[in-house]
Design an enzyme around this catalytic site. Structure first.
Site, short mmCIF file in Angstrom:
data_model
loop_
_atom_site.label_atom_id
_atom_site.label_comp_id
_atom_site.label_asym_id
_atom_site.label_seq_id
_atom_site.Cartn_x
_atom_site.Cartn_y
_atom_site.Cartn_z
N GLU A 1 -75.45 8.73 37.12
CA GLU A 1 -75.41 10.01 36.39
C GLU A 1 -74.40 9.97 35.24
O GLU A 1 -74.64 10.53 34.18
CB GLU A 1 -75.08 11.16 37.35
N GLY B 1 -81.85 13.07 44.12
CA GLY B 1 -80.53 12.53 44.42
C GLY B 1 -79.45 13.25 43.64
O GLY B 1 -78.47 13.72 44.20
N ASN C 1 -76.58 16.80 34.36
CA ASN C 1 -76.20 17.87 33.45
C ASN C 1 -74.83 17.57 32.86
O ASN C 1 -73.87 17.34 33.60
CB ASN C 1 -76.13 19.20 34.19
ZN ZN Z 1 -81.24 9.34 36.03
#
Ligand code: ZN
Length: 858
Positions: free
Chosen positions: A306, A271, A275
């Site tokens: 994220e 998905g 970073n």
């Molecule tokens: Zn994750």
């Protein structure tokens, strides 16, 4: 599996010996289509002068190795996966110059050529251990260092990395060099590079910090040029900014990574990836065709997931992959939590209950399940641990923990954890320590029950009633399977729902909150009152457990009582309960279908509707007694055409029901309508038969034997000459019920190495079809005989898809189980990760057989 494995013991020893300090990484992306230049200069300390260690590197060739000024012979020190170094000093500099290879399987530096315009797009994906495919390094999460990247590439490209650009210098030969600022101390698996002539939208966002100062964060979103017409960057950046505001409010630690770029990239295996400063996302989250709000919600949840990692995972990182769950559970929990508090998706926990949690429950009932805190011996273990336990069960358990210690104590624990361990590495104990401080509770027992044991509990209401229908005794029974017998403490709510005789509406009569513990917990609150029409355990979805319904409650659902429940979360739990009863062969597949077809129209939550469509497909294909399938096929297709015709023009439900009708088509009359939809002779007001829907129709027609010469698929691919179009064409060709179509597909994805993973996934999804035994039969032998070679020769991402997707599920039978057991007992089944995948496929087949048996006898 190709590439060196790294064990936990080796990593521990290396961390004792080595302290990584600084990397200067120089990449030259102008050397052709297969390899690029990679030069890594590592400055590191060593606690035992004279000792030896190794640097990880997966590259076709090493040109030179220089340790502390002394040239070493690459042929002697490089073994294909490691560069061995000896005679270390207290302070060392090693320079490793290599030819590294581009990836076609999304591991390392992936290279994609867009068929639309021939443009080349590059991006990296490393977790858990593929940064060593880009540059030589100490590939383990607890050897954090500062990374300074310098990249030479085509002058008309742009290049991004974790940090902001320090200097762009123009070369003479059509190449430029991008030099980035050094990163904060981070782990190797979250370093990143994106390069190409991407279409980018840039903006900035200012967050107010608690001390009153402002923090300016440049933000951007990018995608390849041919998707630019579909790129809703404004919506993406809006969620991104809302997330930055929200996390600053609750985490009380300024965003540590300078800028926030979001790259939507092609042929991506997952998905998204966290970073720091440069998050990569699967470009399937950029929608070429009309999709429902569930897709936008899912994308927003991924953005929030994220972003939570910037603090939990990137700033503070697990020591080793045992504690992968620490960051993934937290980010998964935060994904839904942030949506409910910072966006318009205030009911995100409802879709979490039916979507994310279904993933956890499924995984937790496989024979290969494991405690949330897993024993990860090496990188192969680590790779398979990106599963429903680590993410969704972990998040469910954190939700239960937040209910147990209180939300404020939970967040304060996180804040202290960031302060205390910033730019460091941790284990579970470090998190439990801050949570114990802020909650004042002993979490050892809680951790033992929830984190260190595997398996899911089942909760059932037990009542006795007198002749007048008044309850005389009530309790909650808790059970577990013999293999994983732990009973757990659960903080739950119990919703009592009944029909109001005056209005006919189903209403919440009473909600009881209590702690369930042990095999039976009394429920005295029900005694002396009339038995409610529905006693809904785990109302509000506070805990992680399966629930059961009585035959009378199921009858009421079948008569429309499920859709009549007034609250979306209560319905989600009811849907989830009937799904588990079906999977567990405690209720027939026919009954599941009847309940769905009766109640789905009134289900307002679109993510729940779409989840039901997926479950319905599985039940129809695998959980029905074959004798009942023709009647069910007819009922399903008739119902979905009716639902489609009745749906509001332009609504999300209309889109969902259109796909339901297409994917549920089984009758000649259905296929005739599908052809008319394609040609435009049939239309529904407000429904656009757009590219994705056209492909769904063509794949369905092909599977039904109505495009044997691939005329429709070939013609469509000529119009839609994109990477999506090519993948769909391959899938449609694989779907055809012809021996030669299967042979072609097998050659394409099984016998041809290094295919993009999304192509393998799409082709195998159509390769086997329900009831197509004769076409599946010839692949049983090649499948089992080829497993060991697939595992040895293919990349892990390729191999996983081939092992799971190639299992001949239409042939589920005692004979197939016996054939699988024979393979499991053979030498070929030695690799634990391969074994695990086959055991899981076997378990799905065994479950299908039990469900069919139940459906036959019901
Ligand atoms: Zn994750």
């Amino acid at each position: 599996m190709t590439g060196g494995n790294l064990t936990r013991d080796e990593a521990e020893e290396r961390a004792r010996l080595v302290s990584a300090e600084h990397y200067a990484v120089e990449l030259d992306l102008t050397r052709g289509e297969t390899t690029f230049g990679s030069r890594s200069t590592i400055t590191f300390g060593c606690s035992e002068p004279g000792a030896a260690t190794f640097v990880d590197l997966l590259a076709p060739a090493v040109r030179s190795v220089t340790l502390n000024g002394e040239a070493l012979d690459p042929a002697e020190v490089f073994d294909g996966a490691r560069v061995h170094l000896s005679g270390l000093r207290t302070q060392n500099v090693v320079v490793i110059d290599a030819d590294a290879a581009y990836s076609r399987t999304g591991e390392g530096l992936h290279r994609f050529v867009d068929p639309v315009d021939g443009e080349v797009y590059l991006y990296t994906q490393f977790e858990p251990a593929d940064s060593r495919r880009l540059f030589a390094n100490f590939e383990q999460p607890d050897l954090k260092a500062r990374f300074q990247l310098t990249v030479t590439a085509l002058a008309r490209w742009r290049v991004w990395s974790n940090e902001t650009l320090e200097e762009l210098s123009q070369g003479a030969d059509g190449a430029n060099t991008w030099r980035f600022n050094a990163t904060e101390p981070i782990s190797t698996y979250i370093t990143a590079v994106v390069a190409g002539d991407y279409h980018v939208v840039e903006d900035e966002h200012t967050v107010r910090l608690p001390d009153g100062s402002d923090l300016l964060i440049p933000v951007s979103a990018m995608v390849r040029k041919s998707l630019a017409p579909y790129f809703d960057a404004a919506a993406i950046l809006e969620v991104t900014k809302a997330g930055l505001d929200f996390y600053h409010r609750i985490f009380d630690y300024p965003y540590p990574f300078g800028k926030y770029d979001s790259a939507f990239v092609p042929e991506y295996n997952l998905g998204a990836m966290e970073n720091p400063g440069l998050v990569t996302f699967n470009e399937r989250m950029i929608f070429r065709s009309k999709t429902t709000d569930a897709s936008y919600q899912n994308r927003a949840e991924t953005i929030m997931h994220e972003m939570a990692h910037m603090w939990f995972g990137d700033l503070v990182t697990m020591k080793w992959w045992d504690d992968l769950w620490l960051k993934e559970s937290f980010a998964d929990f935060m994904g839904a939590y942030a949506l409910t508090h910072a966006t318009r998706w205030e009911r995100a926990w409802v879709s979490f209950a039916t979507g994310r949690k279904a993933w956890a429950y499924r995984q937790d009932q496989l024979p290969t399940t494991h405690p949330i805190v897993a024993d990860i011996r090496d990188l192969e273990d680590a790779r398979l641990n990106f599963d429903g336990i680590t993410y969704a069960k972990g998040a469910s358990v954190l939700k239960q923990l937040a209910a147990y210690v209180g939300e404020e104590a939970f967040l304060e624990g996180a804040r202290r954890y960031f302060q205390r361990h910033a730019f460091g590495n941790t284990t579970l104990d470090d998190l439990l320590a801050t949570l114990e401080e802020t909650s004042g509770r002993d979490l050892k027992t809680w951790s033992k029950a929830w984190l260190e044991t595997a398996g899911v509990n089942t909760l059932t209401v037990e009542t006795e009633t007198g002749a007048d229908g008044v309850v005389t005794a009530a309790g909650i029974a808790q059970s577990a399977v013999p293999e994983f017998p732990t009973l757990r403490p659960h903080r739950i709510a119990v919703g009592c729902y009944s029909t109001n005789p005056a209005t006919g509406a189903v209403e919440l009569v009473e909600r009881i909150e209590l702690d369930v513990d042990g095999a039976r917990t009394e429920l005295p609150q029900l005694v002396g009152k009339p038995l409610p029409g529905l006693v809904l355990l785990n109302d509000l979805d506070l805990t992680y457990a399966k629930i059961r319904f009585t035959p009378a409650e199921l009858d009421a659902f079948e008569a429309g009582g499920l859709a009549a429940l007034p609250d979306a979360m209560a319905r989600a739990l009811a849907w989830s309960g009937v799904w588990h009863m079906t999977r567990d062969a405690a209720m027939s597949g026919r009954r599941f279908i009847a309940i769905v077809l009766r109640n789905i129209e009134a289900e307002s939550d679109i993510s729940v509707v779409q989840n039901l469509l997926r479950q319905l497909r599985l039940v129809r294909g695998e959980y029905l007694d074959p004798a009942h399938r023709p009647a069910a096929d007819a009922e399903i297709s008739t119902r979905f055409w009716d639902l489609l015709a009745a749906a509001a023009s332009g609504s999300d439900h209309q889109v969902a029901f259109a796909y339901g009708a297409v994917r549920g088509a089984t009758q000649d009359s259905d296929f005739a309508k599908l052809k008319e939809l394609l040609s435009g002779e049939l239309s529904f007001d407000g429904l656009t038969v757009d590219q994705d829907l056209r492909w769904a129709i063509i794949e369905t027609l092909a599977a039904a034997g109505l495009d044997d010469d691939s005329v429709l698929a070939d013609r469509e691919a000529a119009t839609d000459d994109t990477s999506d179009g090519r993948r769909h064409r391959a899938a449609a060709r694989a779907a055809r019920p012809l021996a030669e179509a299967k042979a072609e597909a097998w050659r394409l994805v099984v016998e041809t190495p290094d295919q993009p993973n999304d192509l393998i996934g799409a082709v195998l999804a159509e390769f086997y079809q329900v009831g197509a035994h004769e076409l599946a039969e010839p692949y049983v032998g090649p499948y089992f005989d080829g497993l060991a070679a697939v595992w040895a020769e293919r990349s892990i991402q390729n191999a996983e898809r081939l092992v799971s997707g190639g299992f001949p599920w239409p042939l589920a039978s005692p004979e197939l189980l016996a054939r699988t057991d024979e393979w499991l007992a053979s030498d070929a089944a030695k690799a634990p990760a391969l074994r695990r995948l086959v055991l899981e496929a076997r378990d799905d087949a065994a479950r299908a057989l039990r469900a069919r048996e139940c459906d036959r006898n019901a």
